[in-house]
Design an enzyme around this catalytic site. Sequence first.
Site, PDB file in Angstrom:
ATOM      1  N   GLU A  79     -16.330  -7.596   1.136  1.00  0.00           N
ATOM      2  CA  GLU A  79     -16.086  -6.743   2.312  1.00  0.00           C
ATOM      3  C   GLU A  79     -17.383  -6.119   2.802  1.00  0.00           C
ATOM      4  O   GLU A  79     -18.156  -5.571   2.028  1.00  0.00           O
ATOM      5  CB  GLU A  79     -15.094  -5.646   1.922  1.00  0.00           C
ATOM      6  CG  GLU A  79     -14.803  -4.678   3.049  1.00  0.00           C
ATOM      7  CD  GLU A  79     -13.816  -3.615   2.613  1.00  0.00           C
ATOM      8  OE1 GLU A  79     -12.679  -3.966   2.252  1.00  0.00           O
ATOM      9  OE2 GLU A  79     -14.199  -2.423   2.636  1.00  0.00           O
TER      10      GLU A  79
ATOM     11  N   LYS B 167       0.870  -1.191   0.000  1.00  0.00           N
ATOM     12  CA  LYS B 167       0.000   0.000   0.000  1.00  0.00           C
ATOM     13  C   LYS B 167       0.901   1.233   0.000  1.00  0.00           C
ATOM     14  O   LYS B 167       1.221   1.777   1.065  1.00  0.00           O
ATOM     15  CB  LYS B 167      -0.850  -0.080   1.275  1.00  0.00           C
ATOM     16  CG  LYS B 167      -1.840   1.019   1.504  1.00  0.00           C
ATOM     17  CD  LYS B 167      -2.614   0.757   2.803  1.00  0.00           C
ATOM     18  CE  LYS B 167      -3.649   1.791   3.092  1.00  0.00           C
ATOM     19  NZ  LYS B 167      -4.355   1.585   4.369  1.00  0.00           N
TER      20      LYS B 167
ATOM     21  N   ASN C  85     -14.562  -4.829   7.500  1.00  0.00           N
ATOM     22  CA  ASN C  85     -13.634  -3.692   7.494  1.00  0.00           C
ATOM     23  C   ASN C  85     -13.871  -2.820   8.724  1.00  0.00           C
ATOM     24  O   ASN C  85     -14.963  -2.267   8.906  1.00  0.00           O
ATOM     25  CB  ASN C  85     -13.820  -2.866   6.215  1.00  0.00           C
ATOM     26  CG  ASN C  85     -12.662  -1.911   5.991  1.00  0.00           C
ATOM     27  OD1 ASN C  85     -11.821  -1.719   6.884  1.00  0.00           O
ATOM     28  ND2 ASN C  85     -12.612  -1.314   4.814  1.00  0.00           N
TER      29      ASN C  85
END
Length: 279
Positions: A161, A57, A182
């Site tokens: 998710e 990321k 999440n």
Amino acid sequence: MEDTTELAPAVRSILSTARERASEGRSGRVEVDPRDLRAAFDRAEADGRVPVIAEVKPTSPTTDGTREDDPVALAEEMVAGGAAALSVLTEPVHFGGSVETLVRVREAVDVPVLRKDFVVAESQLDAVESDVVLLIARFVGDELSDLLAAARDRGFQVLVEVHDREELAAAVDAGATIIGVNNRDLAKLAVDLETFESVAPHVPDDATLIAESGIGSPEDARRMRAAGADALLVGSAIMDGDVEANARELTRAENEAEAEAETGAEAEAENEADAEKPT
Ligand SMILES: O=C(O)c1ccccc1NCC(=O)[C@H](O)[C@H](O)COP(=O)(O)O
């Protein structure tokens, strides 16, 4: 599609960029022969490691600056640190990712690789091969079932998710078998580990359950595991600093817990023995 007015401005921007990219799929349909995610988690467990999906990321709306290191080197270090699987951002504008990065990383490692992006249209599925793709229940709304089928038709495993029980119900109705909760609220971008703890008890037992976001320490890892996580998805806490050491610390979180428990038990036994000694 969901009403996006309640989302954080950064997330609205991510979604509008995703829709612009929806037609940019490479020509032709991808066919994937995926590396088995559940088997990778089982291998980690058998080896005494917490199953962790470590995320490449480079940046994000909630991160300061951009990590410029070669993503392939970072990915290899994550695997060396015990990561059972990897997640690679392919969103270019807000996360510094690319499909080219994913291709290079997947060639370099032998663990399953999740494509982390904001897929809102079937054509986006053909942008690149990966072992797992992400579908975010909130963003795909009524199209979840069709997108899930379209992804599976191509051979992808699908991580669906969710953030609350309503989205969980939609995911289960659509037939999701790999479910991520999440902890990051995409309306406010705030992270709260209680999110996972409140949703996890309602996830069907036969689903593979992943705790996502905000896991910053071995203690957080143990907390998510105690709440029922089969695996953890971790980005920032691994990307910040020495990624191999960071990954190792999290994948060994339960070994440390055992060690701490043993140390505690030993200390207790010593105290008891001392108490029994004649003064
Ligand atoms: O991470 C962000 O800033 C973010 C902002 C807006 C939408 C999504 C965002 N993150 C996507 C992710 O799924 C996370 O990268 C992933 O769950 C890892 O989270 P963390 O361990 O907290 O970096």
